[in-house]
Every structure is written in C-alpha cells, then in structure tokens.
Design an enzyme around this catalytic site. Structure first.
Site, PDB file in Angstrom:
ATOM      1  CB  SER A 226     -62.335 -45.230 -22.932  1.00  0.00           C
ATOM      2  OG  SER A 226     -63.011 -46.327 -23.501  1.00  0.00           O
TER       3      SER A 226
ATOM      4  CE  LYS B 162     -68.951 -49.177 -25.280  1.00  0.00           C
ATOM      5  NZ  LYS B 162     -67.891 -48.134 -25.339  1.00  0.00           N
TER       6      LYS B 162
ATOM      7  CD  GLN C  10     -60.618 -48.992 -23.977  1.00  0.00           C
ATOM      8  OE1 GLN C  10     -60.469 -47.842 -23.603  1.00  0.00           O
ATOM      9  NE2 GLN C  10     -61.778 -49.436 -24.435  1.00  0.00           N
ATOM     10  CD  GLU C  11     -62.260 -52.852 -25.546  1.00  0.00           C
ATOM     11  OE1 GLU C  11     -62.909 -53.561 -26.347  1.00  0.00           O
ATOM     12  OE2 GLU C  11     -62.770 -51.929 -24.882  1.00  0.00           O
TER      13      GLU C  11
ATOM     14  CG  ASP D 163     -62.165 -50.295 -28.757  1.00  0.00           C
ATOM     15  OD1 ASP D 163     -61.746 -49.296 -29.380  1.00  0.00           O
ATOM     16  OD2 ASP D 163     -63.010 -50.210 -27.842  1.00  0.00           O
TER      17      ASP D 163
ATOM     18  CE  LYS E  56     -66.405 -53.289 -27.209  1.00  0.00           C
ATOM     19  NZ  LYS E  56     -65.219 -52.430 -27.247  1.00  0.00           N
TER      20      LYS E  56
ATOM     21  CD  GLU F  83     -63.707 -53.940 -21.557  1.00  0.00           C
ATOM     22  OE1 GLU F  83     -63.282 -54.539 -22.567  1.00  0.00           O
ATOM     23  OE2 GLU F  83     -64.449 -52.942 -21.612  1.00  0.00           O
TER      24      GLU F  83
ATOM     25  CD  GLU G 216     -65.171 -50.757 -30.230  1.00  0.00           C
ATOM     26  OE1 GLU G 216     -65.251 -52.002 -30.183  1.00  0.00           O
ATOM     27  OE2 GLU G 216     -65.402 -50.031 -29.244  1.00  0.00           O
TER      28      GLU G 216
ATOM     29  CG  ASP H 184     -67.279 -47.107 -28.455  1.00  0.00           C
ATOM     30  OD1 ASP H 184     -68.350 -46.600 -28.088  1.00  0.00           O
ATOM     31  OD2 ASP H 184     -66.455 -47.575 -27.622  1.00  0.00           O
TER      32      ASP H 184
ATOM     33  CG  HIS I 142     -68.485 -55.525 -22.007  1.00  0.00           C
ATOM     34  ND1 HIS I 142     -67.576 -56.047 -21.136  1.00  0.00           N
ATOM     35  CD2 HIS I 142     -67.763 -55.174 -23.109  1.00  0.00           C
ATOM     36  CE1 HIS I 142     -66.361 -56.023 -21.667  1.00  0.00           C
ATOM     37  NE2 HIS I 142     -66.450 -55.504 -22.867  1.00  0.00           N
ATOM     38  NE  ARG I 143     -69.447 -48.054 -21.918  1.00  0.00           N
ATOM     39  CZ  ARG I 143     -69.583 -46.764 -22.240  1.00  0.00           C
ATOM     40  NH1 ARG I 143     -70.793 -46.288 -22.514  1.00  0.00           N
ATOM     41  NH2 ARG I 143     -68.539 -45.965 -22.308  1.00  0.00           N
ATOM     42  CB  SER I 144     -64.506 -50.588 -18.776  1.00  0.00           C
ATOM     43  OG  SER I 144     -64.907 -49.250 -18.563  1.00  0.00           O
TER      44      SER I 144
ATOM     45  CG  HIS J 204     -60.378 -50.476 -20.313  1.00  0.00           C
ATOM     46  ND1 HIS J 204     -61.149 -51.155 -21.227  1.00  0.00           N
ATOM     47  CD2 HIS J 204     -61.084 -49.364 -19.990  1.00  0.00           C
ATOM     48  CE1 HIS J 204     -62.260 -50.479 -21.453  1.00  0.00           C
ATOM     49  NE2 HIS J 204     -62.241 -49.392 -20.720  1.00  0.00           N
TER      50      HIS J 204
HETATM   51  P1  PGA Z   1     -65.633 -48.210 -21.804  1.00  0.00           P
HETATM   52  O1  PGA Z   1     -64.799 -49.021 -22.882  1.00  0.00           O
HETATM   53  O2  PGA Z   1     -66.770 -49.033 -21.361  1.00  0.00           O
HETATM   54  O3  PGA Z   1     -64.608 -47.937 -20.741  1.00  0.00           O
HETATM   55  O4  PGA Z   1     -66.079 -46.950 -22.501  1.00  0.00           O
HETATM   56  C1  PGA Z   1     -65.378 -49.848 -23.828  1.00  0.00           C
HETATM   57  C2  PGA Z   1     -65.075 -49.430 -25.221  1.00  0.00           C
HETATM   58  O5  PGA Z   1     -64.367 -48.424 -25.466  1.00  0.00           O
HETATM   59  O6  PGA Z   1     -65.548 -50.079 -26.145  1.00  0.00           O
HETATM   60 ZN    ZN Z   2     -64.686 -48.820 -27.819  1.00  0.00          ZN
END
Ligand code: PGA
Ligand code: ZN
Length: 394
Positions: free
Chosen positions: A6, A302, A128-129, A207, A353, A170, A250, A277, A330-332, A119
């Site tokens: 994402s 990131k 997503q999170e 997030d 995270k 994740e 986020e 983000d 981190h990243r996914s 994800h």
């Molecule tokens: P991504 O997701 O690594 O798939 O971009 C992480 C996030 O959105 O924080």
């Molecule tokens: Zn994010």
C-alpha cells in the site's frame, strides 16, 4: 530491500526490470547493475564514515528528485551497507554509531496483530492494521512477552468466535469481519484474556491505510457496506477514540485529502498521535509542508520511501525539532535485515511498528531490540507511556 503493497504515490522509485519472463516483471537486475556499475564507480575511494557525503554523491549521480534513474532500492541498499560498514569500522554497535552514547531508550513496539485491507486481500476488515502497544511494561523484553501472550490469547478468542486464524502480510490474524470496530473488540478481549488492562497497560493503534479505500472523494467501507465523506470519517474516528483505548491513528485519511487531514487534526490532534504515511512518504519537503499546514502531529518513517539513510535522518530530525512524532516502520514486504531496530534506538524515536510476533522477518527486528536492551544493560530505559507526542489517555 523492503517493498510495500500500500504505497504512497510520492514514494521514491523502486526500480524493477519489467521483464515478464523473470519474476513476473519484478526482477531487480537493473538495480543490481546500477550498484555494481555507476554507483560503485562513483563511490570507490570515498570514506564510509562520511554518510551524508556518500548519499549526496549518489543523489547527484541519480539526478532526479525521486531516484528514478538508479532506483531507490539500489541507492538505499548501498546507503545502508555503507552505514553498517562504518559502524563496524568504528567498532560500535549500529545504534550507538547512529545515536552516540545518549542512545539508550528502547521504543514501545507496535505489533500489528490483526490485518485487513490490501494486506489481507480485502477478505477481512477495511482497515489495514490493528496494533497493540504494550506501553505499561517495565522494559522492552517484558513488553514483547506481553504482546506475544496477547497475540496467542487473541488467537483463542477468534477461534472461540469460530473465525479463521490464518495471517495476513504482517503476521496479524485476518478473519472476515462485518465492521472495522469488531477487530478492536476482539483485541480488547485478547488483552484481558492474557491478564492485562486495555488502555492502562496496553494501548491500541490503527493504520487504516485509507488511501486504499478512498475513491471519487468517498471512503468506501466495504466490510460495513457504506461510503463516508471526510467529515463522516472524522466523526467515525472520534467515536472509535471515545470507545477504545486508541493512542495513535496513522493514515486515517487519504494522501490527497489534505483538507480532511486538517479537520482530523483539529478534532483529534490534541488527544492522540496522528501519523502521516502515504501523505508524507518520509520526504522532508512534504513533511515540512505538513508541519506548516498543521495537518498532523507525526510522520511515519520508512527508509525505502525516501531511499537513503541521510534523508531518513533528516526527516526524523525535522519531526523532532517541530514537536512531531517519528514512528519508524517496516514494510509489508520485508527482509530479515533489522536496521530499523537500531535506527529507532539511535535516533530516539520512542516507537516503531514491525508486525505481529510471527514470521521471521518481523520477529528479527524485535530480537534485535532485545539484543540492544541486553547490550545496554542497566543503562537501558523504555519509552513506555512517553512514546507519543500526546500523553497516554489510560
Ligand atoms: P506497506 O504497508 O508496506 O504495504 O506500504 C505499511 C503501511 O501502510 O504502513
Ligand atoms: Zn501506513
């Protein structure tokens, strides 16, 4: 190099070969060629301890604002390797090389224990999170034990509710749910089942990665079968923050919804940490604009969004100077490299995270933080309730 699913539209360019006969076009022979060719030539003979100069040389060689020529994956790979090599040459642990003798504070880990959105292939929640933040623990190692116990307790809570316990990108559980607050209820149950107090000892962070479900000016909550305007999304979050011990959100709104962000920050920015983000992409210039326009109070960090160690440090320092939080991530799509663990302690970011306590590439970051804590011995402190730009609400 890590890679996201994402992604923000203004992220630095991740160079892929685009050759459909190799890895479905995702090969990186060009990026590797750039490392072994032009980057190597430009850097041979330079001093690895001059990180800023090394990165500057690569940026000049690339010549674009978004690293489109050489690829952010090529540049960042070298940037990280140079940094590690210099730390080794100085005979210092990486976190200490990055932060000096004052780098002694361990972050509050944010463990993404329920996954949704892209994800989880849109099978679960839209958000997503869903993360837990064990801020009440006495130290990092205990925080990680708490979180692991909660993760397992959540698994049995979900099984009792006859839900799937397969995991998303994740490592968080990704069951089918009919609302975006259902995961919050399950998580609170999991926290209690494991013997901890939601809010007082363990907080929650979200997030939603809302750029992914923002289309034609509306936020499409598929799980709830409704569409919300920016104003309605803000009210939605206000209610969630009233009902659950949420300390951080986020990407509550989409990367192109700057007006919505201003509204969100006006309503909730005094109460909780609001992290950008996709909207900032770890880019110091965009973060500076966000600071000036008061649209959030923290930025996600990131490394591969911006593509060099020096610019990442700039982004973190910019946040710090302006009273903003810097939330390392981190990243996914991840590797087992744990650079972000050292970066978080070195630059004293206070929170990071890096996924569920599951899947080796996530766990490795937590392991490295435990190694750092062990190495610091009695000098180690834990960010705990001071991990955000706003006080924990308890
Ligand atoms: P991504 O997701 O690594 O798939 O971009 C992480 C996030 O959105 O924080
Ligand atoms: Zn994010």
């Amino acid at each position: 190099m890590p890679s996201g699913a994402s992604t923000g539209s203004r992220e630095a360019v991740e160079l892929r070969d685009g050759d459909p006969s190799r890895f479905g076009g995702k090969g990186v022979l060009k990026a590797v060629g750039n490392v072994n060719g032009p980057i190597r030539e430009a850097l041979m003979g330079q001093d690895a301890r001059q990180q800023a100069r090394i990165d500057e040389i690569m940026l000049a060689l690339d010549g674009t604002p978004n690293k489109a020529t050489l690829g952010a994956n090529a540049i960042l790979g070298v940037s990280l390797a140079v940094c590690r090599a210099a730390a080794k040459a100085a005979d210092l642990p990486l976190y200490e090389y990055l932060g000096g003798p004052g780098a002694t504070r361990l972050p509050v880990p944010h463990l993404n224990i329920m996954n949704g959105g892209v994800h989880a292939r849109w099978q679960g929640a839209d958000f997503q999170e869903f993360m837990i933040a064990p801020h009440g623990a006495p130290n990092f190692r205990e925080a990680l034990r708490w979180a692991s116990e909660i993760y397992q307790a959540l698994r049995s809570v979900l099984m009792e509710a006859h839900l799937e316990v397969g995991v998303g990108d994740e490592g968080g559980f990704a069951p089918k749910v009919s609302s975006n607050h259902a995961p919050l209820e399950f998580i609170c149950k999991g926290i209690e089942k494991a013997g901890f107090k939601p809010g007082v000892e363990v907080g929650i962070a979200l997030d939603p990665a809302s750029s992914e479900f923002h289309k034609d000016g509306k936020y499409h909550l598929h799980a709830e079968n409704r569409q919300l305007s920016s104003e309605e999304m803000v009210s939605y979050y206000e209610k969630l923050v009233r009902d659950f011990p949420i300390g951080l959100i986020e990407d509550g709104l989409a990367e192109d919804d700057w007006n919505g962000w201003t509204m969100l920050n006006a309503k909730l920015g005094h109460l909780i940490e609001l992290v950008g983000d996709d909207i900032f992409c770890t880019n110091p210039a965009i973060i500076a604009e966000g600071i000036q326009k008061h649209i959030a109070n923290a930025a996600l960090i990131k490394l591969n969004q911006i593509g060099s160690v020096s610019e990442t440090i700039q982004a973190i320092k910019l946040c710090g100077k302006n009273g903003w939080g810097a939330f390392v991530s981190h990243r996914s799509g991840e590797t087992v490299d744990s650079f972000i663990a050292d970066l978080t302690v070195g630059l004293d970011c206070g929170h990071l995270k890096t996924g569920a306590p599951a899947r080796g590439e996530r766990v490795e970051k937590y392991n490295q933080l435990m190694r750092i804590e062990h190495h610091l011995g009695s000098a180690a402190t834990y960010a705990g309730a001071h991990c955000y730009v706003r006080p924990i609400r308890g």
